[in-house]
Design an enzyme around this catalytic site. Structure first.
Site, short mmCIF file in Angstrom:
data_model
loop_
_atom_site.label_atom_id
_atom_site.label_comp_id
_atom_site.label_asym_id
_atom_site.label_seq_id
_atom_site.Cartn_x
_atom_site.Cartn_y
_atom_site.Cartn_z
N ASP A 75 -40.29 -3.58 30.26
CA ASP A 75 -41.47 -2.89 29.74
C ASP A 75 -41.15 -2.51 28.29
OD1 ASP A 75 -39.91 -0.58 29.79
OD2 ASP A 75 -41.29 0.59 31.04
N CYS B 195 -36.23 -1.26 31.91
CA CYS B 195 -37.25 -0.30 31.47
C CYS B 195 -36.52 0.84 30.77
CB CYS B 195 -38.14 0.16 32.64
SG CYS B 195 -37.35 1.18 33.89
N THR C 201 -35.41 3.86 31.76
CA THR C 201 -34.26 4.35 32.53
C THR C 201 -33.63 3.29 33.42
OG1 THR C 201 -35.75 4.95 34.34
CG2 THR C 201 -35.24 6.69 32.71
N HIS D 118 -19.80 -7.31 46.23
CA HIS D 118 -20.10 -6.75 47.56
C HIS D 118 -21.55 -6.96 47.99
CE1 HIS D 118 -16.62 -3.60 47.73
NE2 HIS D 118 -16.22 -4.78 47.31
N HIS E 115 -19.27 -8.42 54.04
CA HIS E 115 -20.33 -8.23 53.04
C HIS E 115 -21.54 -9.11 53.36
CE1 HIS E 115 -17.94 -5.49 50.85
NE2 HIS E 115 -17.04 -6.38 50.45
#
Ligand code: RB5
Length: 142
Positions: A9, A64, A66, A97, A133
């Site tokens: 964004d 974005c 954050t 993992h 995993h």
């Protein structure tokens, strides 16, 4: 050259440009937008990049401000495992993992050099293929 989808964004636009510039000799980036600092809504960009990564069985990077909103949106796509990473240890383990296929970054949280380490580690580290995993990842899709 490995294909990598990338989308952001407006809050991730500057870091997206830096990443493409830093890695474009090693990876073929398919930039799904946005294309400027003008305000847009992150969910559509997160979903679009995530869907493409799953469809083509490749990787995506979503950014974005954050990294939070776009990672939440990316993880709504079936088959997507989006990991929001703030350091290269997280990026390493997200691949080893969790076999993450989408990396989320916060353009207003991390700087260019830290992003370089994280992206480099994410794109280079293979999944461990270990039984435990693999089993845990398959449980995510239930
Ligand atoms: C946009 O202002 C901002 O909310 C967005 O980039 C992101 O940080 C959302 O999680």
């Amino acid at each position: 050259m490995k294909k990598v989808y990338i989308a952001s964004d407006h809050g991730g636009y500057a870091l997206k440009k830096d990443i493409i510039e830093m890695f474009n000799s090693d990876y073929e980036f398919i930039d799904l937008g946005c294309n400027s600092e003008a305000s847009v809504d992150y969910p559509q960009y997160g979903r679009m990049a995530s869907e493409k990564a799953v469809e083509d069985n490749t990787l995506a990077i979503v950014i974005c401000g954050t990294g939070l909103g776009i990672s939440i949106a990316a993880n709504k796509v079936k088959g997507a495992r989006c990991a929001l990473c703030i350091n290269s240890t997280m990026a390493y383990l997200a691949k080893e993992h969790n076999n993450a296929n989408v990396l989320a970054l916060g353009g207003r949280i991390i700087g260019k050099e830290l992003a370089r380490d994280i992206v480099d580690t994410f794109l280079k580290t293979p999944f461990s293929e270990s039984e435990r995993h693999t089993r845990r990842i398959s449980e995510i899709e239930l």
